[in-house]
Design a protein around this motif. Structure first.
Motif, mmCIF file in Angstrom:
data_model
loop_
_atom_site.group_PDB
_atom_site.id
_atom_site.type_symbol
_atom_site.label_atom_id
_atom_site.label_comp_id
_atom_site.label_asym_id
_atom_site.label_seq_id
_atom_site.Cartn_x
_atom_site.Cartn_y
_atom_site.Cartn_z
ATOM 1 N N ASN A 3 0.809 -1.219 0.000
ATOM 2 C CA ASN A 3 0.000 0.000 0.000
ATOM 3 C C ASN A 3 0.836 1.260 0.000
ATOM 4 O O ASN A 3 0.401 2.307 0.443
ATOM 5 C CB ASN A 3 -0.955 0.002 1.205
ATOM 6 C CG ASN A 3 -0.213 -0.047 2.533
ATOM 7 O OD1 ASN A 3 1.007 -0.143 2.561
ATOM 8 N ND2 ASN A 3 -0.959 0.021 3.615
ATOM 9 N N GLY A 34 -8.576 -5.910 -4.301
ATOM 10 C CA GLY A 34 -9.058 -5.486 -2.990
ATOM 11 C C GLY A 34 -8.079 -4.684 -2.187
ATOM 12 O O GLY A 34 -8.439 -4.100 -1.153
ATOM 13 N N ASP A 35 -6.808 -4.622 -2.621
ATOM 14 C CA ASP A 35 -5.825 -3.823 -1.891
ATOM 15 C C ASP A 35 -6.169 -2.345 -1.994
ATOM 16 O O ASP A 35 -6.597 -1.860 -3.051
ATOM 17 C CB ASP A 35 -4.414 -4.039 -2.439
ATOM 18 C CG ASP A 35 -3.796 -5.332 -1.940
ATOM 19 O OD1 ASP A 35 -4.426 -6.007 -1.090
ATOM 20 O OD2 ASP A 35 -2.690 -5.681 -2.394
ATOM 21 N N ARG A 36 -5.958 -1.654 -0.904
ATOM 22 C CA ARG A 36 -6.225 -0.217 -0.882
ATOM 23 C C ARG A 36 -4.974 0.552 -1.274
ATOM 24 O O ARG A 36 -3.872 0.256 -0.800
ATOM 25 C CB ARG A 36 -6.677 0.207 0.512
ATOM 26 C CG ARG A 36 -7.047 1.681 0.625
ATOM 27 C CD ARG A 36 -7.485 2.016 2.031
ATOM 28 N NE ARG A 36 -7.801 3.433 2.169
ATOM 29 C CZ ARG A 36 -8.173 4.009 3.305
ATOM 30 N NH1 ARG A 36 -8.279 3.266 4.404
ATOM 31 N NH2 ARG A 36 -8.433 5.292 3.346
ATOM 32 N N ILE A 67 -8.780 0.116 -11.078
ATOM 33 C CA ILE A 67 -9.061 0.471 -9.692
ATOM 34 C C ILE A 67 -10.468 1.043 -9.606
ATOM 35 O O ILE A 67 -11.062 1.401 -10.626
ATOM 36 C CB ILE A 67 -8.043 1.499 -9.127
ATOM 37 C CG1 ILE A 67 -8.153 2.841 -9.874
ATOM 38 C CG2 ILE A 67 -6.613 0.953 -9.201
ATOM 39 C CD1 ILE A 67 -7.289 3.949 -9.285
ATOM 40 N N ARG A 69 -13.245 3.377 -6.713
ATOM 41 C CA ARG A 69 -13.297 4.238 -5.541
ATOM 42 C C ARG A 69 -14.496 3.886 -4.678
ATOM 43 O O ARG A 69 -15.592 3.651 -5.171
ATOM 44 C CB ARG A 69 -13.384 5.702 -5.983
ATOM 45 C CG ARG A 69 -13.427 6.708 -4.862
ATOM 46 C CD ARG A 69 -13.283 8.116 -5.403
ATOM 47 N NE ARG A 69 -14.068 8.319 -6.617
ATOM 48 C CZ ARG A 69 -14.096 9.465 -7.278
ATOM 49 N NH1 ARG A 69 -13.391 10.491 -6.860
ATOM 50 N NH2 ARG A 69 -14.840 9.575 -8.365
ATOM 51 N N ARG A 70 -14.283 3.833 -3.384
ATOM 52 C CA ARG A 70 -15.374 3.693 -2.426
ATOM 53 C C ARG A 70 -15.577 5.025 -1.726
ATOM 54 O O ARG A 70 -14.596 5.679 -1.325
ATOM 55 C CB ARG A 70 -15.047 2.635 -1.368
ATOM 56 C CG ARG A 70 -14.938 1.214 -1.860
ATOM 57 C CD ARG A 70 -14.686 0.290 -0.686
ATOM 58 N NE ARG A 70 -14.293 -1.041 -1.113
ATOM 59 C CZ ARG A 70 -13.773 -1.952 -0.301
ATOM 60 N NH1 ARG A 70 -13.610 -1.665 0.993
ATOM 61 N NH2 ARG A 70 -13.440 -3.142 -0.755
ATOM 62 N N SER A 73 -13.757 6.223 1.556
ATOM 63 C CA SER A 73 -12.858 5.148 1.959
ATOM 64 C C SER A 73 -11.561 5.136 1.164
ATOM 65 O O SER A 73 -10.534 4.726 1.681
ATOM 66 C CB SER A 73 -13.568 3.796 1.800
ATOM 67 O OG SER A 73 -12.735 2.729 2.184
ATOM 68 N N TRP A 75 -9.276 4.511 -2.679
ATOM 69 C CA TRP A 75 -9.144 3.794 -3.938
ATOM 70 C C TRP A 75 -8.675 2.368 -3.680
ATOM 71 O O TRP A 75 -7.798 2.141 -2.844
ATOM 72 C CB TRP A 75 -8.140 4.503 -4.847
ATOM 73 C CG TRP A 75 -8.583 5.835 -5.345
ATOM 74 C CD1 TRP A 75 -8.345 7.048 -4.773
ATOM 75 C CD2 TRP A 75 -9.341 6.103 -6.524
ATOM 76 N NE1 TRP A 75 -8.909 8.053 -5.515
ATOM 77 C CE2 TRP A 75 -9.524 7.506 -6.603
ATOM 78 C CE3 TRP A 75 -9.886 5.302 -7.523
ATOM 79 C CZ2 TRP A 75 -10.218 8.116 -7.635
ATOM 80 C CZ3 TRP A 75 -10.582 5.899 -8.565
ATOM 81 C CH2 TRP A 75 -10.740 7.288 -8.610
ATOM 82 N N TYR A 76 -9.228 1.416 -4.443
ATOM 83 C CA TYR A 76 -8.914 0.005 -4.269
ATOM 84 C C TYR A 76 -8.657 -0.648 -5.631
ATOM 85 O O TYR A 76 -9.215 -0.228 -6.649
ATOM 86 C CB TYR A 76 -10.076 -0.726 -3.587
ATOM 87 C CG TYR A 76 -10.312 -0.299 -2.162
ATOM 88 C CD1 TYR A 76 -9.826 -1.056 -1.097
ATOM 89 C CD2 TYR A 76 -11.009 0.876 -1.882
ATOM 90 C CE1 TYR A 76 -10.036 -0.653 0.217
ATOM 91 C CE2 TYR A 76 -11.221 1.279 -0.567
ATOM 92 C CZ TYR A 76 -10.731 0.514 0.475
ATOM 93 O OH TYR A 76 -10.939 0.924 1.769
ATOM 94 N N SER A 78 -9.321 -3.209 -8.378
ATOM 95 C CA SER A 78 -10.559 -3.893 -8.773
ATOM 96 C C SER A 78 -10.423 -5.407 -8.671
ATOM 97 O O SER A 78 -9.379 -5.972 -9.019
ATOM 98 C CB SER A 78 -10.930 -3.529 -10.211
ATOM 99 O OG SER A 78 -11.212 -2.162 -10.336
ATOM 100 N N ARG A 143 -19.752 -5.816 -3.168
ATOM 101 C CA ARG A 143 -19.501 -4.636 -4.002
ATOM 102 C C ARG A 143 -20.637 -4.489 -5.003
ATOM 103 O O ARG A 143 -20.975 -5.431 -5.724
ATOM 104 C CB ARG A 143 -18.175 -4.802 -4.741
ATOM 105 C CG ARG A 143 -17.816 -3.644 -5.662
ATOM 106 C CD ARG A 143 -16.562 -3.990 -6.442
ATOM 107 N NE ARG A 143 -16.151 -2.936 -7.328
ATOM 108 C CZ ARG A 143 -15.689 -3.114 -8.565
ATOM 109 N NH1 ARG A 143 -15.571 -4.335 -9.059
ATOM 110 N NH2 ARG A 143 -15.338 -2.096 -9.310
#
Length: 245
Positions: A3, A34-36, A67, A69-70, A73, A75-76, A78, A143
């Motif tokens: 990260n 799933g990594d942020r 990637i 965005r949540r 929260s 960016w992650y 995809s 998701r």
């Protein structure tokens, strides 16, 4: 979890440089599904480039489906897309579970409407005939991946709205009303996710999406459902297995 993004090796890194660096990390497995990603402020401090430049790079990766965005929260990376074969008739829950993923459905609205001239023509019913209109949001691994609008002939499924529509609609129509789909007409086209559809999926308005329109008939040719699905562009992959005889 990887990260952190180190400082660029040369000054003046533009947004494509940032995009390429993150894309390389995803491709080599340093960043996994799933990594942020580091926060935008962290990237700004580490790389010494403008916040606007960072966002341009992130938006480019989002448009490519790498990637997402949540809200509130970050960016992650995809997750892998769901594989969808439009030539096969399987409900969403069935084909998602078959791929080892966790499906879920949330009913946003369900109401009784009357057929306007367009819907009357679709269903072969008179203008003013009763129809059900259902709007649902569907999830894969928690998701939100698509929003669907479904119209059903109320004459074929009386009292449908008394059932929980968060479960498989295909199963309800088959087990309760004896309705089975024998033929599907499917059309697909790219679209932009806007308005209430973008809001329901938590994406920026204008993000690319996939619009799937489906007209489902029973063995007697009656139209059972008229569906519109609006998918996140990074959440689905279309695969078709065609056998040549």
């Amino acid at each position: 979890m990887a990260n952190s993004i180190p400082a660029p090796r040369a000054e003046g890194l533009h947004y494509l440089g940032l995009r390429d660096d993150i894309a390389r990390r995803i491709a080599t497995g340093l960043l996994g599904p799933g990594d942020r990603l580091p926060a935008e402020r962290r990237l700004q401090a580490d790389l010494g480039i403008a916040r606007g430049t960072i966002r341009e790079g992130l938006f480019q990766l989002e448009a490519e489906g790498a990637i997402y965005r949540r809200d509130r929260s970050g960016w992650y990376v995809s997750p892998p897309p769901v594989v969808y074969d439009p030539t096969r008739w399987e409900g969403f829950i069935s084909y998602v579970e078959a791929q080892g993923r966790r499906p879920a459905t949330e009913t946003i609205s369900a109401e009784l409407i009357v057929a306007d001239p367009l819907l009357a023509g679709v269903f072969g019913r008179p203008v003013g005939a009763p129809l059900y209109r259902i709007r649902r949001r569907r999830y894969v691994d928690d998701r939100a991946v698509l929003v669907e609008r479904i119209v059903i002939d109320a004459a074929l499924a009386p009292d449908l709205l008394s059932h929980s529509l968060d479960q498989s609609l295909t199963d309800i129509l088959k087990s309760v009303y004896g309705l089975s789909v024998a033929r599907n007409q499917v059309s697909m086209r790219p679209c932009a996710l806007t308005g209430e559809d973008a809001a329901a999926l938590g994406v920026k308005s204008g993000l690319p999406g996939l619009h799937v329109q489906r007209l489902s008939h029973d063995a007697g040719g009656r139209v059972i459902e008229f569906d519109h699905e609006y998918w996140r562009h990074d959440a689905v992959r279309i695969d078709v297995d065609i056998r040549v005889r």
